[in-house]
Scaffold this motif. Structure first.
Motif, mmCIF file in Angstrom:
data_model
loop_
_atom_site.group_PDB
_atom_site.id
_atom_site.type_symbol
_atom_site.label_atom_id
_atom_site.label_comp_id
_atom_site.label_asym_id
_atom_site.label_seq_id
_atom_site.Cartn_x
_atom_site.Cartn_y
_atom_site.Cartn_z
ATOM 1 N N ILE A 13 130.360 -64.450 -31.863
ATOM 2 C CA ILE A 13 131.598 -64.288 -31.077
ATOM 3 C C ILE A 13 131.259 -64.091 -29.605
ATOM 4 O O ILE A 13 131.877 -64.691 -28.728
ATOM 5 C CB ILE A 13 132.442 -63.121 -31.629
ATOM 6 C CG1 ILE A 13 133.024 -63.510 -32.987
ATOM 7 C CG2 ILE A 13 133.554 -62.758 -30.660
ATOM 8 C CD1 ILE A 13 133.782 -62.414 -33.670
ATOM 9 N N LEU A 14 130.266 -63.231 -29.287
ATOM 10 C CA LEU A 14 129.871 -63.010 -27.898
ATOM 11 C C LEU A 14 129.327 -64.294 -27.260
ATOM 12 O O LEU A 14 129.631 -64.603 -26.109
ATOM 13 C CB LEU A 14 128.829 -61.891 -27.802
ATOM 14 C CG LEU A 14 129.367 -60.470 -28.034
ATOM 15 C CD1 LEU A 14 128.217 -59.468 -28.030
ATOM 16 C CD2 LEU A 14 130.378 -60.102 -26.971
ATOM 17 N N THR A 15 128.533 -65.060 -27.999
ATOM 18 C CA THR A 15 128.015 -66.333 -27.485
ATOM 19 C C THR A 15 129.161 -67.290 -27.201
ATOM 20 O O THR A 15 129.197 -67.955 -26.153
ATOM 21 C CB THR A 15 127.039 -66.956 -28.501
ATOM 22 O OG1 THR A 15 126.019 -66.001 -28.822
ATOM 23 C CG2 THR A 15 126.409 -68.212 -27.941
ATOM 24 N N PHE A 16 130.101 -67.381 -28.114
ATOM 25 C CA PHE A 16 131.270 -68.247 -27.922
ATOM 26 C C PHE A 16 132.074 -67.821 -26.689
ATOM 27 O O PHE A 16 132.504 -68.661 -25.894
ATOM 28 C CB PHE A 16 132.151 -68.219 -29.182
ATOM 29 C CG PHE A 16 133.386 -69.024 -29.038
ATOM 30 C CD1 PHE A 16 134.611 -68.405 -28.816
ATOM 31 C CD2 PHE A 16 133.354 -70.412 -29.091
ATOM 32 C CE1 PHE A 16 135.772 -69.149 -28.669
ATOM 33 C CE2 PHE A 16 134.500 -71.159 -28.942
ATOM 34 C CZ PHE A 16 135.717 -70.519 -28.730
ATOM 35 N N LEU A 17 132.281 -66.489 -26.509
ATOM 36 C CA LEU A 17 133.023 -65.997 -25.342
ATOM 37 C C LEU A 17 132.297 -66.312 -24.028
ATOM 38 O O LEU A 17 132.929 -66.688 -23.036
ATOM 39 C CB LEU A 17 133.265 -64.488 -25.475
ATOM 40 C CG LEU A 17 134.342 -64.063 -26.473
ATOM 41 C CD1 LEU A 17 134.359 -62.543 -26.613
ATOM 42 C CD2 LEU A 17 135.693 -64.571 -26.025
ATOM 43 N N ILE A 18 130.983 -66.178 -24.022
ATOM 44 C CA ILE A 18 130.210 -66.477 -22.808
ATOM 45 C C ILE A 18 130.312 -67.967 -22.462
ATOM 46 O O ILE A 18 130.543 -68.336 -21.314
ATOM 47 C CB ILE A 18 128.734 -66.039 -22.973
ATOM 48 C CG1 ILE A 18 128.660 -64.506 -22.997
ATOM 49 C CG2 ILE A 18 127.861 -66.604 -21.856
ATOM 50 C CD1 ILE A 18 127.289 -63.965 -23.345
ATOM 51 N N ILE A 19 130.175 -68.828 -23.463
ATOM 52 C CA ILE A 19 130.284 -70.276 -23.224
ATOM 53 C C ILE A 19 131.689 -70.632 -22.759
ATOM 54 O O ILE A 19 131.877 -71.426 -21.823
ATOM 55 C CB ILE A 19 129.887 -71.061 -24.496
ATOM 56 C CG1 ILE A 19 128.389 -70.888 -24.756
ATOM 57 C CG2 ILE A 19 130.238 -72.537 -24.362
ATOM 58 C CD1 ILE A 19 127.906 -71.462 -26.068
ATOM 59 N N ALA A 20 132.718 -70.045 -23.369
ATOM 60 C CA ALA A 20 134.101 -70.316 -22.965
ATOM 61 C C ALA A 20 134.349 -69.838 -21.533
ATOM 62 O O ALA A 20 135.020 -70.523 -20.749
ATOM 63 C CB ALA A 20 135.068 -69.636 -23.930
#
Length: 183
Positions: A13-20
């Protein structure tokens, strides 16, 4: 095992938020850069136009086309200033090209003045003229200058102290001391 699964889930989830977030910032920054490019052109100045293309067609088939980088218009004095104008006069499938650094359309848009580095070319007639200033009348095609001119017609070069052109160059008269060189 449950703890490791939750840690992996939180990491994803944190990786997805950073990429977004990075993608959103990139898109937003691109929009700002494009808006700044448009805002650099100050359109609030009345009478100034960037990139000009003027065409005039005569009933007999003759055409005059003027292209310029910038146009400034004074509506009160009825004067138009063109920066880096290129004029093409097409008469009976014969094209004459006129270039200069500055062009002025004056006297209720009936006369013109070309200033700084004026060059007139007609490749079909093998004609080239160079001078610093030239003035003329649109309707008749008459042009004149009181400054030195250099005219090249085929293999001949004529240098004179002033010039008069009639009917878009059909008649050319060089005044003062004229020097003819034939190659």
């Amino acid at each position: 095992m449950k703890f490791l699964l939750r840690a992996k889930f939180i990491f994803i989830i944190l990786t997805f938020l950073i990429i977004a977030t990075l993608a959103f910032n990139y898109i937003n920054r691109t929009k700002q850069i494009n808006q700044e490019k448009i805002e650099n052109i100050d359109l609030s100045k009345e009478g100034i136009t960037v990139g000009v293309n003027i065409e005039k067609n005569h009933p007999n088939g003759d055409k005059i086309k003027i292209i310029a980088d910038l146009m400034e218009e004074n509506k009160e004095k009825k004067i138009i200033k063109l920066i880096n104008p290129v004029t093409k006069i097409i008469k009976e499938n014969n094209e004459t090209k006129i270039t200069s650094n500055y062009g002025y359309i004056v006297n209720n848009y009936s006369k013109f003045k070309l200033d700084k580095n004026v060059k007139i070319y007609n490749s079909k007639k093998k004609f080239a003229l160079k001078t610093e200033k030239i003035s003329g009348i649109f309707n008749t095609g008459d042009m004149y200058t009181n400054l030195p001119v250099i005219i090249q017609i085929r293999n001949s070069i004529i240098q004179g102290s002033s010039l008069s052109l009639k009917s878009y160059g059909e008649y050319v008269k060089v005044f003062g001391k004229a020097k003819l060189t034939i190659d």
